[in-house]
Motif scaffolding. Structure first.
Motif, PDB file in Angstrom:
ATOM      1  N   ILE A  23      45.900   3.099  46.324  1.00 16.75           N
ATOM      2  CA  ILE A  23      46.940   3.284  45.312  1.00 16.75           C
ATOM      3  C   ILE A  23      46.311   3.414  43.926  1.00 16.75           C
ATOM      4  N   ALA A  24      45.347   2.541  43.622  1.00 14.15           N
ATOM      5  CA  ALA A  24      44.688   2.575  42.312  1.00 14.15           C
ATOM      6  C   ALA A  24      43.928   3.880  42.103  1.00 14.15           C
ATOM      7  N   THR A  25      43.203   4.311  43.110  1.00 18.62           N
ATOM      8  CA  THR A  25      42.426   5.547  42.981  1.00 18.62           C
ATOM      9  C   THR A  25      43.342   6.759  42.853  1.00 18.62           C
ATOM     10  N   THR A  26      44.426   6.765  43.585  1.00 16.73           N
ATOM     11  CA  THR A  26      45.401   7.845  43.474  1.00 16.73           C
ATOM     12  C   THR A  26      46.018   7.864  42.076  1.00 16.73           C
ATOM     13  N   ALA A  27      46.324   6.694  41.540  1.00 19.64           N
ATOM     14  CA  ALA A  27      46.877   6.599  40.188  1.00 19.64           C
ATOM     15  C   ALA A  27      45.850   6.986  39.128  1.00 19.64           C
ATOM     16  N   LEU A  28      44.568   6.825  39.430  1.00 21.22           N
ATOM     17  CA  LEU A  28      43.516   7.191  38.480  1.00 21.22           C
ATOM     18  C   LEU A  28      43.610   8.675  38.129  1.00 21.22           C
ATOM     19  N   LYS A  29      43.866   9.494  39.110  1.00 18.35           N
ATOM     20  CA  LYS A  29      44.055  10.930  38.844  1.00 18.35           C
ATOM     21  C   LYS A  29      45.281  11.144  37.960  1.00 18.35           C
ATOM     22  N   ALA A  30      46.366  10.448  38.270  1.00 17.97           N
ATOM     23  CA  ALA A  30      47.610  10.604  37.506  1.00 17.97           C
ATOM     24  C   ALA A  30      47.498  10.047  36.087  1.00 17.97           C
ATOM     25  N   SER A  31      46.518   9.158  35.854  1.00 18.08           N
ATOM     26  CA  SER A  31      46.390   8.531  34.529  1.00 18.08           C
ATOM     27  C   SER A  31      45.838   9.488  33.482  1.00 18.08           C
ATOM     28  N   ASP A  32      45.311  10.635  33.915  1.00 16.02           N
ATOM     29  CA  ASP A  32      44.761  11.643  33.008  1.00 16.02           C
ATOM     30  C   ASP A  32      43.710  11.035  32.082  1.00 16.02           C
ATOM     31  N   GLY A  33      42.674  10.473  32.708  1.00 16.82           N
ATOM     32  CA  GLY A  33      41.588   9.866  31.927  1.00 16.82           C
ATOM     33  C   GLY A  33      42.000   8.580  31.244  1.00 16.82           C
ATOM     34  N   LEU A  34      42.895   7.842  31.870  1.00 12.50           N
ATOM     35  CA  LEU A  34      43.445   6.584  31.349  1.00 12.50           C
ATOM     36  C   LEU A  34      44.194   6.785  30.019  1.00 12.50           C
ATOM     37  N   THR A  35      44.767   7.968  29.823  1.00 14.89           N
ATOM     38  CA  THR A  35      45.526   8.236  28.598  1.00 14.89           C
ATOM     39  C   THR A  35      47.024   8.032  28.789  1.00 14.89           C
ATOM     40  N   ARG A  36      47.486   7.917  30.025  1.00 17.00           N
ATOM     41  CA  ARG A  36      48.896   7.653  30.310  1.00 17.00           C
ATOM     42  C   ARG A  36      49.012   6.202  30.760  1.00 17.00           C
ATOM     43  N   TRP A  37      49.812   5.410  30.057  1.00  8.38           N
ATOM     44  CA  TRP A  37      49.778   3.965  30.272  1.00  8.38           C
ATOM     45  C   TRP A  37      50.343   3.512  31.608  1.00  8.38           C
ATOM     46  N   GLN A  38      51.387   4.144  32.138  1.00 10.31           N
ATOM     47  CA  GLN A  38      51.964   3.671  33.408  1.00 10.31           C
ATOM     48  C   GLN A  38      50.978   3.824  34.572  1.00 10.31           C
ATOM     49  N   PRO A  39      50.418   5.003  34.788  1.00 17.16           N
ATOM     50  CA  PRO A  39      49.446   5.091  35.878  1.00 17.16           C
ATOM     51  C   PRO A  39      48.182   4.274  35.595  1.00 17.16           C
ATOM     52  N   SER A  40      47.820   4.134  34.320  1.00 17.83           N
ATOM     53  CA  SER A  40      46.649   3.318  33.970  1.00 17.83           C
ATOM     54  C   SER A  40      46.869   1.862  34.341  1.00 17.83           C
ATOM     55  N   LEU A  41      48.085   1.379  34.159  1.00 17.51           N
ATOM     56  CA  LEU A  41      48.426   0.006  34.548  1.00 17.51           C
ATOM     57  C   LEU A  41      48.322  -0.153  36.064  1.00 17.51           C
ATOM     58  N   VAL A  42      48.794   0.857  36.809  1.00 19.70           N
ATOM     59  CA  VAL A  42      48.673   0.821  38.269  1.00 19.70           C
ATOM     60  C   VAL A  42      47.199   0.781  38.680  1.00 19.70           C
ATOM     61  N   VAL A  43      46.350   1.519  37.981  1.00 19.24           N
ATOM     62  CA  VAL A  43      44.914   1.527  38.253  1.00 19.24           C
ATOM     63  C   VAL A  43      44.338   0.122  38.088  1.00 19.24           C
ATOM     64  N   VAL A  44      44.597  -0.500  36.954  1.00 20.15           N
ATOM     65  CA  VAL A  44      44.020  -1.816  36.659  1.00 20.15           C
ATOM     66  C   VAL A  44      44.527  -2.873  37.643  1.00 20.15           C
ATOM     67  N   VAL A  45      45.830  -2.895  37.876  1.00 20.70           N
ATOM     68  CA  VAL A  45      46.396  -3.884  38.804  1.00 20.70           C
ATOM     69  C   VAL A  45      45.914  -3.615  40.231  1.00 20.70           C
ATOM     70  N   GLY A  46      45.909  -2.359  40.629  1.00 22.61           N
ATOM     71  CA  GLY A  46      45.480  -2.018  41.987  1.00 22.61           C
ATOM     72  C   GLY A  46      44.049  -2.409  42.271  1.00 22.61           C
ATOM     73  N   TYR A  47      43.143  -2.082  41.345  1.00 21.15           N
ATOM     74  CA  TYR A  47      41.740  -2.481  41.548  1.00 21.15           C
ATOM     75  C   TYR A  47      41.586  -3.998  41.470  1.00 21.15           C
TER      76      TYR A  47
END
Length: 117
Positions: A23-47
């Protein structure tokens, strides 16, 4: 309580670690280089969840087996998620490689004496 419940808990934690990492890795793509906060939050929590669960799993399953299962199944699931969510195409060589990864994880768990079961 079932006698297998104690031996199943580390494997359930490993499954949770794998799913949260995918889930975190999939959200990493959606975060657009960690510039979008919602998917970036999923990345941090998921990892975070993934590594916490891995730390608990390592109390019961050898590190080599844990990492082989975590990374191998993670690769397979992330590849499938990328195909479904992002249209990533998987060619024949890719499917063969995924099959070899799954075969390796199965050999480690069903045949190898290195496992903890």
């Amino acid at each position: 309580m079932d006698a297998n419940a104690g031996t199943m808990k580390p494997w359930l934690l490993l499954a949770l670690a794998i799913v949260s990492e995918v889930i975190a890795t999939t959200a990493l793509k959606a975060s657009d280089g960690l510039t979008r906060w919602q998917p970036s939050l999923v990345v941090v929590v998921g990892y975070g969840v993934s590594f916490y669960c891995l730390s608990l799993v390592l109390r019961h399953i050898p590190v080599g087996i844990t990492y082989a299962v975590w990374s191998g199944l993670g690769i397979v699931l992330i590849t499938l998620a990328a195909a479904v969510l992002y249209g990533q195409r998987i060619d024949l060589a890719g499917w063969v490689g995924i099959g070899l990864i799954v075969a390796g994880v199965l050999v480690l768990n069903l045949v190898s004496r290195a496992t903890s079961h």
